[in-house]
Write a protein that holds these residues in place. Structure first.
Motif, PDB file in Angstrom:
ATOM      1  N   THR A   1       0.837  -1.192   0.000  1.00 40.87           N
ATOM      2  CA  THR A   1       0.000   0.000   0.000  1.00 40.87           C
ATOM      3  C   THR A   1       0.874   1.244   0.000  1.00 40.87           C
TER       4      THR A   1
ATOM      5  N   LYS B   1       2.808   1.824  -5.778  1.00 39.60           N
ATOM      6  CA  LYS B   1       2.281   0.506  -5.366  1.00 39.60           C
ATOM      7  C   LYS B   1       2.349  -0.510  -6.502  1.00 39.60           C
ATOM      8  N   SER B   2       1.817  -0.133  -7.652  1.00 38.94           N
ATOM      9  CA  SER B   2       1.759  -1.083  -8.774  1.00 38.94           C
ATOM     10  C   SER B   2       3.150  -1.527  -9.204  1.00 38.94           C
TER      11      SER B   2
ATOM     12  N   VAL C   1       4.544  -3.947  -6.675  1.00 34.90           N
ATOM     13  CA  VAL C   1       3.900  -5.258  -6.866  1.00 34.90           C
ATOM     14  C   VAL C   1       4.549  -5.998  -8.031  1.00 34.90           C
TER      15      VAL C   1
ATOM     16  N   SER D   1      -2.986  -5.701  -9.330  1.00 37.02           N
ATOM     17  CA  SER D   1      -2.582  -4.300  -9.272  1.00 37.02           C
ATOM     18  C   SER D   1      -3.474  -3.504 -10.206  1.00 37.02           C
TER      19      SER D   1
ATOM     20  N   THR E   1      -8.523  -0.416  -8.736  1.00 34.74           N
ATOM     21  CA  THR E   1      -7.237  -1.050  -8.436  1.00 34.74           C
ATOM     22  C   THR E   1      -7.410  -2.342  -7.664  1.00 34.74           C
TER      23      THR E   1
ATOM     24  N   GLU F   1      -1.991  -5.361  -4.420  1.00 28.49           N
ATOM     25  CA  GLU F   1      -2.007  -3.913  -4.239  1.00 28.49           C
ATOM     26  C   GLU F   1      -3.238  -3.566  -3.410  1.00 28.49           C
TER      27      GLU F   1
END
Length: 469
Positions: free
Chosen positions: A97, A102-103, A106, A124, A142, A167
């Protein structure tokens, strides 16, 4: 037996929905507006229960729903977990998070674990992956709904996956989509202001992010984001692992530009260490990644650069511009801001940051929803006059409502050595308009089409794209 029967019914239900949608499209007596609304509700076909729930949710008066909303989400979260037999018990689940990165984190961590020989599932804003199968995330969401996410995890278990990298968003946490998932590790990238209107304040937004860490025994924290680091240190944990961009291995050579991607890489590398992955494996995996879809994705380097990025917060936008604002070339920027009353405070900030870094700006649509586009763009434009650099430089800008035309004009105006930076959409495949209209659009495909046409008409020269690593 009951659960196996439900899975079978769900799959048949999804096929029926697809057939029904195709039939509706052929009917002349079905209004276009109602068809679009129906398709909006059925944009995620993996778990038809979500569609049924949205239908019944509309029958509840809004004022009444607001009162019972937390209980509604919590009960459904528990039911979804029970329905799919709490699949996270059979997985090592890592939740990522934060506001930005974030993506990418991931994706980085998923590639590391795959390189280490594990079967990995991940979700994600870019895509959903289960081992070697993947599907682009076209849902404009998301974090999937509770039933979709639980079904995804059950599918990951069936595919033999041992790890799941998810995510996790503040909005998803508010709706208990993270609940009833057995997280092993929680990773934070950074926290800057976002979704303020939705949460009510920055403190409430940060509080929502922190709820993920209350579920995970192992915490991975970013020491470089001092305020967030100090706040999350107060949350009880069995183990804490800290990372900093200053600790990045000297032998790690990322092919992806951007100083902030070094932070994302360190977040992933630190989480991998916790899971027992050797740094050599992690560095090998990270060095093999050439791009992340729609995340500082370089579409062209010569004779001028074209970059597509998802940046939709002031902090992310500034970091993207700083990655290419090296003083040796002109920046041509295409941007807008989200409509529908979403984070209106960001609009003048986007304008100020763009005016500070860019030489030419093309303001355009970026998911206007039901809000007049001109109103959104005026809010962005107001920020131009707050940029100190306007006192020493002349800014050229245009407002072009059609995003494709704005991108085209930006690219056609580029000269050798310039950099065109298109932000706000990244790898997304749709634009959101009035009444839930979903207009097919991918910035990257639009760019490729325009570049091919320009090359056909003007040929190709030589130049170069320089950026900070």
């Amino acid at each position: 037996m009951l659960f196996l029967l439900w899975d079978t019914v769900s799959e048949k239900h999804a096929r029926l929905f697809r057939k029904f949608r195709q039939t509706l499209r052929k009917q002349k007596n079905v209004s276009r507006k109602h068809l679009k609304l129906w398709e909006k509700d059925n944009s995620i076909m993996q778990e038809p229960t979500e569609t049924i729930l949205r239908f019944f949710r509309r029958l509840i008066p809004e004022r009444l729903f607001i009162i019972f909303q937390p209980y509604y989400h919590k009960i459904l979260s528990g039911f979804a977990s029970m329905l799919y037999r709490r699949p996270s018990k059979n997985l090592i689940v890592i939740g990522v998070t934060g506001t930005n990165g974030k993506s990418t984190t991931v994706e980085f961590l998923s590639e590391i674990l795959t390189e280490a020989g594990y079967r990995v599932a991940s979700t994600s804003s870019i895509r959903f992956r289960i081992h070697d199968r993947e599907k682009t995330n076209t849902a404009k969401m998301t974090m999937p709904g509770r039933f979709t996410l639980q079904k995804f995890l059950r599918s990951a278990v069936r595919a033999g996956c041992t790890h799941a990298v998810l995510e996790v968003t503040s909005q998803g946490i508010r709706q208990f989509r993270h609940a009833n998932i057995d997280f092993t590790i929680a990773v934070i990238t950074n926290i800057t202001p976002e979704h303020i209107e939705s949460h009510g304040s920055f403190e409430e937004y940060r509080k929502a992010k922190a709820e993920l860490f209350a579920l995970a025994p192992i915490h991975v924290l970013n020491k470089d984001d001092k305020e967030t680091y100090d706040h999350f240190l107060r949350i009880p944990a069995d183990e804490r692992h800290v990372y900093s961009v200053l600790d990045i291995p000297k032998k790690l050579h990322l092919k992806i530009p951007g100083e902030f991607n070094k932070e994302n890489a360190m977040a992933a590398l630190t989480a991998a260490r916790v899971l027992g992955v050797d740094d050599k494996v992690s560095m090998r995996a990270l060095s093999q990644i050439t791009y992340i879809p729609g995340r500082l994705e370089i579409i062209q380097e010569e004779p001028f650069g074209v970059v597509v990025d998802y940046a939709h917060t002031p902090d992310a936008l500034e970091k993207v511009y700083e990655s290419f604002d090296v003083g040796t070339h002109k920046l041509i920027c295409v941007l807008g801001s989200t409509g529908g009353g979403r984070d209106t405070w960001k609009r003048p900030e986007h304008g100020r940051i763009a005016a500070e870094h860019c030489n030419s700006i093309f303001l355009t649509d970026e998911d206007s929803y039901d809000e007049p586009l001109d109103h959104i763009l005026k809010d962005v434009e107001r920020g131009f006059y707050k940029a100190p650099s306007l006192q020493t430089k002349k800014l050229h800008y245009e407002k072009i409502s059609d995003r494709k035309k704005a991108i085209e004009k930006a690219i056609m105006s580029a000269q050798k050595g310039d950099v065109v930076i298109i932000t706000g959409k990244g790898s997304e495949s749709v634009m959101m308009g009035p009444d839930g209209t979903r207009i097919p659009h991918d910035d990257r495909e639009v760019v490729r089409t325009i570049l091919a046409q320009r090359k056909k008409n003007h040929g190709n020269g030589k130049g170069g794209l320089s950026h900070t690593a």
